[in-house]
Design an enzyme around this catalytic site. Sequence first.
Site, mmCIF file in Angstrom:
data_model
loop_
_atom_site.group_PDB
_atom_site.id
_atom_site.type_symbol
_atom_site.label_atom_id
_atom_site.label_comp_id
_atom_site.label_asym_id
_atom_site.label_seq_id
_atom_site.Cartn_x
_atom_site.Cartn_y
_atom_site.Cartn_z
ATOM 1 N N GLU A 71 0.819 -1.210 0.000
ATOM 2 C CA GLU A 71 0.000 0.000 0.000
ATOM 3 C C GLU A 71 0.854 1.261 0.000
ATOM 4 O O GLU A 71 0.459 2.283 -0.578
ATOM 5 C CB GLU A 71 -0.955 -0.042 1.187
ATOM 6 C CG GLU A 71 -2.035 -1.111 0.999
ATOM 7 C CD GLU A 71 -2.870 -1.370 2.234
ATOM 8 O OE1 GLU A 71 -4.096 -1.475 2.103
ATOM 9 O OE2 GLU A 71 -2.285 -1.483 3.338
ATOM 10 N N GLU A 120 -4.154 -9.561 3.549
ATOM 11 C CA GLU A 120 -5.006 -9.256 4.706
ATOM 12 C C GLU A 120 -6.157 -10.245 4.885
ATOM 13 O O GLU A 120 -6.501 -10.604 6.018
ATOM 14 C CB GLU A 120 -5.558 -7.820 4.575
ATOM 15 C CG GLU A 120 -4.576 -6.729 4.957
ATOM 16 C CD GLU A 120 -3.603 -6.368 3.857
ATOM 17 O OE1 GLU A 120 -2.844 -5.403 4.020
ATOM 18 O OE2 GLU A 120 -3.596 -7.062 2.804
#
Length: 255
Positions: free
Chosen positions: A109, A129
């Site tokens: 990210e 995730e």
Amino acid sequence: MSALVRFEVMDGVATITLDRPEVRNAVDLATAKAIAAALDEFDARDDVLAGVFAANGPVFSAGMDLKAFAATGERPVVPDRGAFGIVERPPVKPLIAAVEGRALGGGFEIALACDLIVASRSALFGLPEVKRGLVAAAGGVLRLPSRIPRNVAMELVLTGNPIDATTAHRWGLVNHVVSDGRAVDEARVLAARIAVNAPLAVRTAKFLIDAGAHWPADEAFARQESHVDVCRKSADAAEGARAFAEKRAPAWTGT
């Protein structure tokens, strides 16, 4: 800048380096604050026109420092700039991620918050995730579908499986794939190619690419006009024309 993040400038290019190799460059709150401070300096300095975001060691970043979170409960979120000190408000100047090794979870990210990516051949990109009952909410699910085809982004997000640099390049996520150990040097070369251009024009072009993606198609040209007009009437636009006519390198002032 700090023991956690190094900030160096050479020939108009800033290099911001995560320096926590002992924890795979995981980001705790102190590191997020150091990243945000480095980006503030990057944006503020008139002698810096483009930047490189790099990391020391064999891993670009493992994302959030889970051990620090477990110990203190603090999340690496900085007011105004968001998670990891970058994902909600990246810099106004072009920033290139130089990825060596793994960029997973928050590490990926961070790279997605940059404008361009140069990756070593052994680099890996992934958002694992969902394998931990979480969602890639620090820009992963929001930015990735705008960088690669939606169905490819959906597969990466829903499976949590990583892709290598060659695959990421094929999908247009990575700009350049280079030999291992060369990502930072090649990213600096790319940043230098940006840094020779007119600063105001570069910042405006970056802003319009980012903002224009969210404008209605029938309003886009009208909305960009005020921003483009500032460049059109700038001293740098006049200097660019003169330099072209006189067959010399332009001397930009950023105004």
